[in-house]
Write an enzyme that holds these catalytic residues in place. Structure first.
Site, mmCIF file in Angstrom:
data_model
loop_
_atom_site.group_PDB
_atom_site.id
_atom_site.type_symbol
_atom_site.label_atom_id
_atom_site.label_comp_id
_atom_site.label_asym_id
_atom_site.label_seq_id
_atom_site.Cartn_x
_atom_site.Cartn_y
_atom_site.Cartn_z
ATOM 1 N N ALA A 171 0.430 3.569 1.864
ATOM 2 C CA ALA A 171 0.554 3.957 3.277
ATOM 3 C C ALA A 171 1.584 3.131 4.042
ATOM 4 O O ALA A 171 1.796 3.379 5.233
ATOM 5 C CB ALA A 171 -0.812 3.825 3.967
ATOM 6 N N TYR A 172 2.215 2.144 3.358
ATOM 7 C CA TYR A 172 3.220 1.336 4.064
ATOM 8 C C TYR A 172 4.626 1.886 3.837
ATOM 9 O O TYR A 172 5.566 1.142 3.531
ATOM 10 C CB TYR A 172 3.167 -0.130 3.607
ATOM 11 N N GLY A 173 4.760 3.191 3.953
ATOM 12 C CA GLY A 173 6.087 3.799 3.840
ATOM 13 C C GLY A 173 6.717 3.492 2.490
ATOM 14 O O GLY A 173 6.135 3.746 1.443
ATOM 15 N N SER A 196 7.278 0.575 1.163
ATOM 16 C CA SER A 196 6.998 -0.796 0.703
ATOM 17 C C SER A 196 6.871 -0.898 -0.815
ATOM 18 O O SER A 196 7.564 -1.697 -1.462
ATOM 19 C CB SER A 196 5.723 -1.300 1.389
ATOM 20 N N ALA A 219 0.850 -1.200 0.000
ATOM 21 C CA ALA A 219 0.000 0.000 0.000
ATOM 22 C C ALA A 219 0.876 1.235 0.000
ATOM 23 O O ALA A 219 1.982 1.203 0.555
ATOM 24 C CB ALA A 219 -0.889 0.023 1.246
#
Ligand SMILES: NC(=O)c1ccc[n+]([C@@H]2O[C@H](COP(=O)([O-])OP(=O)(O)OC[C@H]3O[C@@H](n4cnc5c(N)ncnc54)[C@H](OP(=O)(O)O)[C@@H]3O)[C@@H](O)[C@H]2O)c1
Length: 270
Positions: free
Chosen positions: A70-72, A74, A68
């Site tokens: 939102a996973y930094g 990732s 995602a």
């Protein structure tokens, strides 16, 4: 001794046409260590460690990976890490949540949704994403009824940029609504929390896809001594015919091997 693998247990992801392993790899811990709720602190793995973890996952028959924006970092790490193996993976990403400078914010507008998917395509170095889920802030019904995110994802699917879309929410009402119009719901279902079972039942009856997040309650499952919480969690999950796959986040190769062996045993019925 044969090493347990999940190759024999791949199954359809609802009616998306995708085929997935019953265990997927969650990648929060490949990209982000701020604002997470795991019981223990951890260090984000370096590239060699991450590459070995992905290779191990693939060899054990895992073909599903969840990321995602939102996973930094990732997504932007997975691009190079999965280079030249795109066809081996079913990639799930998300839209709607942004995480910057330690803070989350949400945007479910058409413009942001389009920008976010285009950015994910670039970061992941691919020309299609298998499944894109709305990263809900918890206001599931308001997002589905009063924002443009779902219609924009439907348009992106028609354009071939994504193969399917769905919703990662927090409520039963939202999960049901999301499945009426979309392909997949990602629900929380574990030994501590089973509120969203009605969404799983609906999916089973209507040939829709269910992915489970927090299958191990983010590592917080505690049981009596002598009971393996991983086995108890997977027995609970896979008793539900509607569940296609559990996305478990791990950066520990021993945990990964144990999780795969346990899922294989549970699905074999012993
Ligand atoms: N809103 C959303 O869309 C949303 C929200 C939450 C999660 N997700 C997705 O779902 C994935 C999983 O959720 P999650 O990471 O919150 O929870 P989870 O998969 O229930 O738990 C992950 C935690 O359990 C530990 N663990 C894994 N296998 C273990 C084992 N065999 N023995 C002991 N500990 C073990 C991991 O630590 P080790 O690294 O040490 O193994 C990690 O800290 C995420 O990575 C993400 O992809 C999506």
């Amino acid at each position: 001794m044969t090493i347990a693998s999940l190759h024999d247990f791949h199954r359809p992801l609802g009616s998306t046409g995708l085929t997935v392993s019953p265990l997927g790899l969650g990648t929060v811990k490949l990209g982000r260590d701020q604002g997470v709720k795991y019981p223990n602190g951890f260090q984000i793995p370096g590239d060699d460690e991450a590459r070995m973890l992905l290779r191990q996952a693939r060899e054990l028959g895992i073909n599903l990976i969840d990321t995602a924006p939102a996973y930094g970092r990732s997504e932007e790490r997975l691009g190079p890490l999965l280079r030249d193996q795109r066809q081996d993976w079913v990639i799930v990403s998300k839209v709607g949540e942004e995480f910057a400078d330690g803070l989350s914010h949400h945007d479910f507008s058409a413009a942001h949704t389009r920008m976010s998917v285009e950015r994910s395509l670039q970061r992941l170095e691919t020309d299609f994403i298998d499944l894109v889920l709305v990263h809900s802030d918890g206001n599931d019904m308001a997002i589905l009824e009063h924002t443009e995110v779902y219609t924009t994802l439907a348009a992106l699917k028609a354009e071939g940029k994504i193969r399917g879309f769905g919703f990662s929410g927090k409520t039963v009402e939202g999960g049901l609504k999301a499945l009426e119009q979309g392909d997949c719901a990602m629900v929380t279902y574990n030994l501590n929390e089973q509120n969203e079972k009605a969404v799983i039942d609906y999916a089973a009856a209507h040939d829709k896809a269910i992915l489970v997040k927090k299958a191990l309650a983010s590592g917080h499952v505690c049981l009596s001594p002598g009971v393996d919480p991983v086995r108890a969690s997977f027995e609970l999950l896979f008793a539900q015919p509607g569940v296609a796959s559990a996305i478990v986040g791990t950066i520990n190769p021993l945990h990964l091997a144990h999780n795969v062996a346990t899922v294989a045993q549970v699905l074999r019925g012993h």
